[in-house]
Design an enzyme around this catalytic site. Structure first.
Site, mmCIF file in Angstrom:
data_model
loop_
_atom_site.group_PDB
_atom_site.id
_atom_site.type_symbol
_atom_site.label_atom_id
_atom_site.label_comp_id
_atom_site.label_asym_id
_atom_site.label_seq_id
_atom_site.Cartn_x
_atom_site.Cartn_y
_atom_site.Cartn_z
ATOM 1 C CE LYS A 64 3.423 -6.005 3.892
ATOM 2 N NZ LYS A 64 2.957 -4.790 4.606
ATOM 3 C CG ASP A 71 0.577 -4.074 2.085
ATOM 4 O OD1 ASP A 71 0.765 -4.994 2.918
ATOM 5 O OD2 ASP A 71 1.392 -3.144 1.899
ATOM 6 C CD GLU A 82 8.000 -0.183 7.643
ATOM 7 O OE1 GLU A 82 7.043 -0.893 7.328
ATOM 8 O OE2 GLU A 82 8.184 0.963 7.174
ATOM 9 C CD GLU A 120 0.797 -1.360 7.951
ATOM 10 O OE1 GLU A 120 0.460 -0.562 8.852
ATOM 11 O OE2 GLU A 120 1.245 -0.994 6.857
ATOM 12 C CG ASP A 149 -0.346 -0.002 2.522
ATOM 13 O OD1 ASP A 149 0.880 -0.186 2.597
ATOM 14 O OD2 ASP A 149 -1.059 0.176 3.530
ATOM 15 C CB SER A 150 4.595 1.682 -0.086
ATOM 16 O OG SER A 150 4.806 0.535 -0.891
HETATM 17 O O1 KIV Z 1 3.602 -1.095 1.633
HETATM 18 C C1 KIV Z 1 4.769 -1.506 1.627
HETATM 19 O O2 KIV Z 1 5.536 -1.289 0.686
HETATM 20 C C2 KIV Z 1 5.230 -2.266 2.776
HETATM 21 C C3 KIV Z 1 6.697 -2.474 2.898
HETATM 22 C C4 KIV Z 1 7.304 -1.241 3.417
HETATM 23 C C5 KIV Z 1 7.018 -3.662 3.701
HETATM 24 O O3 KIV Z 1 4.451 -2.652 3.605
#
Ligand code: KIV
Length: 264
Positions: free
Chosen positions: A113, A83, A182, A115, A44-45
């Site tokens: 994934k 994500d 992280e 968080e 989600d970056s």
């Molecule tokens: O969203 C992302 O790119 C991430 C990485 C920083 C692990 O969660």
């Protein structure tokens, strides 16, 4: 050969490192896959590096599905992890499973994934029960930036470190196949890695993690922006792109392009 969650476990058992990178679209996913990354994260970056938001809380499920589809059209070998964005797993187990299911069924992801630690364990268990592999994410949680007040090293005192170790064990017990750690001191990254049977993937968590992940745009230098201390910039692609674009603009203005070579 297609990487699976079992492949990653085997790499840890054999003491071999796991290389993970983000990708958000078809051409970059092709490059990352062909370069031999084990895991591609549709992170989600993308909110920061592709969509121009200043944090990831603006990213929606529809954004994630859209970009995951583009990535999975390109990837042959890497395990694709997508994500789950902000608030997509905080509104009840039914919503969490439904949203994880969209990333797999519509997006074509192999895994998702999330968080967090023990506070989201019921959601993680339900997603895994539905047949969707889950990667955990502890340490700095960018989706909680408004709560924590910035991006800085996590687990500074002993109590916070112990909490993180307990979270990591709970994620493993719930059935996660790997955990991203992280922005923690390298000693803590090492300790968590030693305590777990499943692989850890570090981003700013030191060399002793079982694998490493970086945001593609940061490591390629794809735009002119200050990056975190944990980023190693392998290229300055923005400069190359800008030079080419300037040359094009100049050629058009001076009628050097198109020549007969590019004309019918
Ligand atoms: O969203 C992302 O790119 C991430 C990485 C920083 C692990 O969660």
């Amino acid at each position: 050969m297609k990487t699976t969650t079992q492949t990653l476990l085997k790499l840890k058992e054999e003491g071999k490192k796991i290389a993970m990178l983000t990708a958000y679209d078809y051409p970059t996913a092709l490059l990352v896959d062909e370069a031999g990354a084990d895991v591609i994260l549709v992170g989600d970056s993308l909110g920061n590096v592709v969509l121009g938001y200043d944090n990831t809380t603006y990213v929606t499920m529809d954004d994630m599905v859209h970009h995951t589809k583009a990535v999975t059209r390109a990837v042959k070998n890497a395990l694709v992890v997508a994500d789950m964005p902000f608030l997509s797993y905080h509104q009840g187990i039914y919503e969490s499973v439904k949203n994880a299911g969209r990333l797999v069924q519509e997006g074509g992801a192999n895994a998702v994934k999330l968080e967090g630690g023990r506070e989201i364990i019921d959601d993680i268990k339900a997603i895994i029960k539905a047949g969707i592999p889950v990667m955990g994410h502890i340490g700095l949680l960018p989706q909680s930036v408004n709560k924590i007040g910035g991006y800085f090293v996590q687990g500074k005192d002993e109590e916070a470190q112990n909490r993180m170790i307990e979270d990591a064990k709970a994620l493993q017990d719930a059935g996660c196949f790997a955990i991203v750690i992280e922005c923690v001191k390298k000693e803590l990254g090492e300790k968590i890695t030693r305590e777990l049977k499943i692989p850890t993937i570090g981003i700013g968590a030191g060399v002793h993690c079982d694998g490493q992940v970086l945001v593609l745009h940061d490591m390629l230098g794809l735009y002119h922006k200050k990056t975190a201390k944990f980023v190693k910039q392998y290229a300055e692609v923005a400069n190359i792109m800008q030079e080419a674009i300037k040359n094009y603009v100049s050629d058009v203005k001076s009628e050097k392009f198109p020549t007969d070579e590019h004309s019918f």
